[in-house]
Enzyme design. Structure first.
Site, PDB file in Angstrom:
ATOM      1  N   GLY A  88      -0.094 -17.656 -42.326  1.00 56.08           N
ATOM      2  CA  GLY A  88       0.609 -18.783 -41.389  1.00 56.08           C
ATOM      3  C   GLY A  88       1.299 -19.350 -40.388  1.00 56.08           C
ATOM      4  O   GLY A  88       1.679 -19.929 -39.953  1.00 56.08           O
ATOM      5  N   LYS A 112      -5.887 -21.046 -34.452  1.00 53.95           N
ATOM      6  CA  LYS A 112      -4.574 -19.593 -34.741  1.00 53.95           C
ATOM      7  C   LYS A 112      -3.736 -20.480 -33.296  1.00 53.95           C
ATOM      8  O   LYS A 112      -3.757 -20.452 -32.638  1.00 53.95           O
ATOM      9  CB  LYS A 112      -4.561 -18.485 -34.320  1.00 53.95           C
ATOM     10  CG  LYS A 112      -3.569 -17.394 -34.889  1.00 53.95           C
ATOM     11  CD  LYS A 112      -4.356 -16.352 -34.200  1.00 53.95           C
ATOM     12  CE  LYS A 112      -3.051 -14.927 -34.452  1.00 53.95           C
ATOM     13  NZ  LYS A 112      -3.796 -14.002 -34.143  1.00 53.95           N
ATOM     14  N   ASP A 159      -3.108  -7.035 -44.536  1.00 51.18           N
ATOM     15  CA  ASP A 159      -3.890  -8.188 -44.469  1.00 51.18           C
ATOM     16  C   ASP A 159      -4.621  -8.093 -43.237  1.00 51.18           C
ATOM     17  O   ASP A 159      -5.049 -10.037 -43.082  1.00 51.18           O
ATOM     18  CB  ASP A 159      -2.774  -8.587 -44.105  1.00 51.18           C
ATOM     19  CG  ASP A 159      -1.086  -8.833 -43.670  1.00 51.18           C
ATOM     20  OD1 ASP A 159      -1.221  -7.456 -43.607  1.00 51.18           O
ATOM     21  OD2 ASP A 159      -0.997  -9.105 -42.552  1.00 51.18           O
ATOM     22  N   ASN A 160      -5.195  -6.926 -41.781  1.00 56.50           N
ATOM     23  CA  ASN A 160      -5.594  -7.552 -41.127  1.00 56.50           C
ATOM     24  C   ASN A 160      -6.420  -6.426 -41.189  1.00 56.50           C
ATOM     25  O   ASN A 160      -7.581  -6.167 -39.961  1.00 56.50           O
ATOM     26  CB  ASN A 160      -4.968  -6.948 -39.795  1.00 56.50           C
ATOM     27  CG  ASN A 160      -3.121  -7.730 -38.976  1.00 56.50           C
ATOM     28  OD1 ASN A 160      -3.234  -9.055 -40.353  1.00 56.50           O
ATOM     29  ND2 ASN A 160      -2.041  -7.170 -39.008  1.00 56.50           N
ATOM     30  N   ASP A 209      -7.368 -10.498 -35.961  1.00 58.58           N
ATOM     31  CA  ASP A 209      -6.083 -10.234 -35.853  1.00 58.58           C
ATOM     32  C   ASP A 209      -5.455  -9.514 -34.771  1.00 58.58           C
ATOM     33  O   ASP A 209      -5.099  -8.892 -35.051  1.00 58.58           O
ATOM     34  CB  ASP A 209      -5.114 -10.238 -37.236  1.00 58.58           C
ATOM     35  CG  ASP A 209      -4.836 -11.448 -37.740  1.00 58.58           C
ATOM     36  OD1 ASP A 209      -5.365 -12.289 -37.590  1.00 58.58           O
ATOM     37  OD2 ASP A 209      -4.082 -10.701 -38.495  1.00 58.58           O
TER      38      ASP A 209
HETATM   39  P1  AMP Z   1       0.488 -10.409 -38.472  1.00 60.43           P
HETATM   40  O1  AMP Z   1       1.810  -9.405 -38.103  1.00 60.43           O
HETATM   41  O2  AMP Z   1       0.302 -11.290 -37.273  1.00 60.43           O
HETATM   42  O3  AMP Z   1      -0.610  -9.962 -39.059  1.00 60.43           O
HETATM   43  O4  AMP Z   1       1.230 -11.650 -39.438  1.00 60.43           O
HETATM   44  C1  AMP Z   1       1.596 -11.021 -40.677  1.00 60.43           C
HETATM   45  C2  AMP Z   1       2.336 -12.456 -41.609  1.00 60.43           C
HETATM   46  O5  AMP Z   1       3.360 -13.070 -40.512  1.00 60.43           O
HETATM   47  C3  AMP Z   1       1.161 -13.899 -41.788  1.00 60.43           C
HETATM   48  O6  AMP Z   1       1.319 -13.573 -42.356  1.00 60.43           O
HETATM   49  C4  AMP Z   1       1.091 -14.406 -40.313  1.00 60.43           C
HETATM   50  O7  AMP Z   1       0.564 -15.506 -40.747  1.00 60.43           O
HETATM   51  C5  AMP Z   1       2.615 -14.425 -40.090  1.00 60.43           C
HETATM   52  N1  AMP Z   1       2.866 -14.911 -39.056  1.00 60.43           N
HETATM   53  C6  AMP Z   1       3.210 -14.795 -37.506  1.00 60.43           C
HETATM   54  N2  AMP Z   1       3.505 -15.483 -36.890  1.00 60.43           N
HETATM   55  C7  AMP Z   1       3.837 -16.457 -37.352  1.00 60.43           C
HETATM   56  C8  AMP Z   1       4.419 -17.495 -36.527  1.00 60.43           C
HETATM   57  N3  AMP Z   1       4.319 -17.584 -35.734  1.00 60.43           N
HETATM   58  N4  AMP Z   1       4.803 -18.106 -37.183  1.00 60.43           N
HETATM   59  C9  AMP Z   1       3.920 -18.140 -39.207  1.00 60.43           C
HETATM   60  N5  AMP Z   1       3.783 -17.338 -39.258  1.00 60.43           N
HETATM   61  C10 AMP Z   1       3.527 -16.624 -39.047  1.00 60.43           C
HETATM   62 MG    MG Z   2      -2.505 -10.824 -39.321  1.00 59.61          MG
END
Ligand code: AMP
Ligand code: MG
Length: 533
Positions: free
Chosen positions: A117, A138, A285-286, A295
């Site tokens: 994302g 990132k 996913d991490n 991550d």
């Molecule tokens: P995370 O918990 O950081 O692993 O994120 C979980 C999901 O949310 C992943 O698909 C990330 O790419 C998305 N994500 C987290 N923060 C953002 C952001 N600021 N903009 C877009 N997608 C995000």
């Molecule tokens: Mg992630």
């Protein structure tokens, strides 16, 4: 959102040592649509998308080791063109930017498509040594996978990811790396405490680097969609690119591969447990298929030893990702990967064998950790018990994990005393109250060392190689963040410099090896973090 095209950003030449081959986009099906319109992407592993330019990219820090591996010299790194490329305002020739498509189990529940994302891979290639490196920004702006979010990252979380990935590498724990930290000059609005008080914060972009950013969730998504052809294609690609030493074909190759993913994951988690790292968000996913720590979000470092601690306020209720549960959570995550791979197997036995290999590998590595941390040649059942007893008193006594194990190496076995670890106690009253327990433990430990009959200097050497003096404690990172937010970015490099040699006592750097100060006990960023980043 306008469509991104290969010519949508200016191209600048930068001297470097990579030969880009962009193997993933060459080999695997991509999304026919370009640009960042949010959508479900079926039948494709990646979507072409370009970074969104920022106001004023400025290099705030970089990793000398990573720059060298990629062949960027100091003059190139200092050039405005470098900040342009790694801030997302320009491309180098040979890149093929994309966001990757994956799903995942979040906090135990299937979450469907997630994807990159806010990460955009610029390209991948090999260096002169034959190492494969993928460059990924990132916080470089929206992608099809951004859902309701902005694709950006704030400075505080970017500093944390930059510092911790390099620190982990120097600690000897498998991890993705970080090349650069670029300030964007743009503000990013975040509700840091999830309390309705959103505020603008400085934005930043980290360039992460790894041989592969493929995650467990990459395999879970085609499995969940019943797309076995894509699943098989992705597995075959991953083995060929990221596990080229594996030979054979068909199910036996898949079984060998899964077993290696399991043992690599065990190695990573054993590394975390040795140094006191809590990932904080071990969603599938991490989880990297290469067994790399990936991550860095609301992670934390254990100060006073507490297996029940998690830094992640979002996980405060169930504390699923607490320090002491990480080995079993990794096993659970591997179970989700096994399930995703099951259509490629006629029988679950090889997948069960891989999961058993995880358990066996982790148990062996745990013993190796116990031996190394206590300075023993090897750890038997009685030593496992000795360590469990120690963990009990460390927790009850509120004792700093890093300082205790580092200091224990200096124990004089002829006159054992807690004085060598005096600086590890947060609460003198607890030390007092638990004096008898500590003394009893020291007696047992000294008896064990005497029975081993090894020279003290060998024991010390072994312990100092396993028990770091310097870790990126939460409050140290927060001090650097506070300074950078005020405009002083020099402390980022200063802390990184110390963390490059975590096992070496560095005269003059004692202030980086102190227990958490009282003011940091409950301060946000120092003992607890939200996912807001
Ligand atoms: P995370 O918990 O950081 O692993 O994120 C979980 C999901 O949310 C992943 O698909 C990330 O790419 C998305 N994500 C987290 N923060 C953002 C952001 N600021 N903009 C877009 N997608 C995000
Ligand atoms: Mg992630």
């Amino acid at each position: 959102m306008s469509g991104a095209s290969a010519t949508g950003l200016p191209e600048v030449a930068l001297d470097h040592g990579l030969r880009f081959d962009n193997r993933l986009v060459q080999a695997l099906p991509g999304d026919p649509d370009a640009g960042a319109r949010r959508r479900q992407v079926e039948g494709a592993v990646w979507s072409p998308v370009l970074p969104t330019p920022v106001a004023a990219p400025r290099l705030l820090a970089h990793s000398a080791e990573m720059a060298e591996a990629l062949g960027f010299d100091e003059a190139t790194i200092a050039s405005p063109a470098f900040a342009d490329v790694f801030g997302g305002n320009a491309l180098m020739p040979g890149l093929a930017p994309y966001a990757s498509n994956y799903g995942g189990h979040q906090f135990g529940h299937w979450a469907g498509q997630l994807g990159d994302g806010r990460a955009i891979t610029l390209g991948e290639g090999t260096n002169a040594a034959g190492e494969r490196w993928e460059l990924q920004l990132k916080g470089a702006g929206p992608t099809p996978y951004s859902r309701t979010a902005d694709g950006r990252a704030v400075l505080r979380s970017s500093i944390r990811e930059f510092l911790c990935s390099e620190a982990m590498h120097h600690l000897g724990v498998p991890t993705t790396r970080a090349l650069s930290l670029v300030g964007t000059g743009d503000a990013v609005v975040r509700d840091m405490f999830y309390d309705g008080h959103a505020a603008p914060e400085p934005g930043a972009i980290v360039c992460r680097v790894a041989p592969s950013f493929i995650r467990f969730g990459h395999f879970e998504l085609p499995y969940a969609r019943g797309d076995v052809a894509l699943l098989r294609q992705l597995v075959d690609f991953t083995i060929a690119r990221d596990f080229p030493h594996l030979r054979g074909a068909g199910e036996s190759l898949y079984a060998d591969w899964f077993a290696e993913v399991c043992t690599r994951t065990a190695t990573m988690v054993a590394g975390w447990m040795r140094v006191g790292f809590v990932h904080g968000v071990m969603n599938t996913d991490n989880m990297s298929i290469l067994g790399l720590t990936i991550d860095y979000g609301p992670y934390g470092w254990v100060d006073d030893y507490d297996p029940d601690w998690t830094p992640n306020t979002t996980d405060a209720q169930g504390r699923r990702y607490r320090f002491g549960w990480q080995p079993r959570i990794a096993h659970w995550n591997l179970g989700r990967l096994a399930q995703a791979l099951s259509p490629l197997f006629g029988d679950v036995a090889p997948l069960q064998a891989g999961l058993d290999a995880y358990a066996a590998a982790y148990a062996a590595l745990d013993r190796r950790n116990i031996a190394a941390k206590l300075g023993l040649v090897e750890a038997g059942d009685a030593d496992v018990e000795l360590m469990q007893r120690l963990h009990g008193v460390l927790q009850a006594g509120e004792v700093d994990m890093t300082l205790f194990f580092r200091g224990l190496a200096d124990l004089d076995t002829r006159a054992p005393s807690l004085d060598v670890v005096a600086d590890a106690f947060y609460d003198p009253a607890r030390r007092e109250a638990l004096g008898a327990e500590f003394d009893a433990w020291l007696q047992a430990y000294v008896a064990r060392l005497d029975a081993g009959g090894e020279p003290a200097d060998l024991r010390r050497k072994r312990m100092r190689a396993a028990n770091p003096r310097y870790v990126p404690r939460n409050y140290l990172a927060q001090q650097v963040i506070d300074a950078a937010t005020q405009g002083d970015t020099a402390p980022i490099g200063e802390l990184l410099e110390v963390l490059r040699r975590p096992y070496v006592d560095q005269p003059g750097n004692a202030r980086f090896a102190e227990r958490r100060p009282d003011w940091a006990r409950t301060k946000a960023g120092c003992s607890m973090l939200s996912c807001s980043s």
